[in-house]
Design an enzyme around this catalytic site. Sequence first.
Site, short mmCIF file in Angstrom:
data_model
loop_
_atom_site.label_atom_id
_atom_site.label_comp_id
_atom_site.label_asym_id
_atom_site.label_seq_id
_atom_site.Cartn_x
_atom_site.Cartn_y
_atom_site.Cartn_z
CB SER A 157 -18.92 10.57 -3.84
OG SER A 157 -18.82 11.99 -3.78
CB SER A 162 -19.76 13.46 -1.06
OG SER A 162 -20.74 12.56 -1.52
CE LYS A 215 -15.74 13.65 -5.31
NZ LYS A 215 -16.88 13.99 -4.43
#
Length: 493
Positions: free
Chosen positions: A159, A183, A79
Amino acid sequence: MSELTSLTIAEAREKLVSKDITAVELTDAYLGAIEAANGAINAYVTVTPEIARDMAKASDARLATGKAGALEGIPLGVKDLFATRDVHTQACSNILDGFKPKYESTVTQNLWNEGAVMLGKLNMDEFAMGSSNENSFYGPVVNPWRATGSEEKLVPGGSSGGSAAAVAARLCAGATASDTGGSIRQPAAFTGTVGIKPTYGRCSRWGIVAYASSLDQAGPIARDVRDAAILLKSMASIDEKDTTSVDLLAPNYEAAIGQSVKGMKIGIPREYRVDGMPEEIEALWQKGMAWLKEAGAEIVDISLPHTKYALPAYYIVASAEASSNLARYDGVRYGLRVDGKDIADMYEKSRAAGFGKEVQRRILMGTYVLSAGYYDAYYLRAQKVRTLIKRDFEQVFAAGVDAILTPITPSSAFAIGDKDLAADPVKMYLNDIFSVTLNMAGLPGLSVPAGLDAKGLPLGLQLIGKPFEEETLFKTAHVIEQAAGKFTPAQWW
């Protein structure tokens, strides 16, 4: 999808050790998959083929000498929130344009120390603020899943949407992610993958771009429960560089897979039956209870009375911490700089151009609730609610409950550019209704795929555990996984 990219981490590990395949072959298969699919899915914002092949060659050398790490030769996506030395790290924000750190986050360093291979950096909502991965400077991520008979593009959740989409589309064997209010778990549910948010303090936050420091926690997204257990063991560590890192060694989570849940007490909180909850979600929840009961667990009704206050309290606390954390981005030392007539003008112009609308909204909200006239009315009160939420869980666990089973999302994945959600940010925030409570309490939570809805889209269930008892979640989730089966999207990209 090639045969190699269809292997789980556990399967690939076995084939690498037995020398049926090489790390270079496996890495090249994933790089080929990324090249073919990323234009359609937009999961990666940076691909690092040279680094990946060098790491894979080093893994093959170690495998040849029998000195393999726990993740030797396993290709992973990272990420864009995790600092990776000399590699693009922007939290998918324009304000960090061109930033390449000279250091490595503790979590990613742990993975590389175990022999994992970095494929690249994954798309996400800017600064981890969002539930749909539509807030990225690099554009939205497209969910690999589509509704039956439809070509409409769906969100992967957020997210960590890039992480979830990449795992679901077989563009990496597993991925790092982070969870501030859901998330990891919400995108995992939207993409038919497994995601675990460990207990706060289990994984180091050092080198992870901060959103809300008292809520943020790193964790993995993987294809199945066993892979998630393997990844979390390598991600977790004690870290002196992070004052919130807990002085507890992570156990062998994989050993929990297959253990019996007989005699366990599974709590069902009545407050999670919210108004307007779709019948499909309720039916799935009932199915999860039945599976665990069949496996020998006892299902008990519980109450978490302060659940209804969790969402507003969460958005106050998270926005307040974000406004403080994001004050450091000013265009002076790194990232985007827009020249102005003086330094104050330069600050204003750089921040206005650098931050997206959702980030600006949360900074404004956080600044407001921390201001002198409103601190007591909002921020202080939200922290008191947080304490009450934590106490609710403590009382339930003290009464003998081993884990809690709930829905994780109020629906399956929705369309990119949904006009209702775009017009009303609060409606978008409601996607976190089932997930934020355990962030407020610092507890571990796991999302496991449990079925498909009427449109053929994946739905997940959430398990919530006691602090630092992630093994309980893994063994319980494995029972659900065995009963529900695994889900893979039909390839359209």
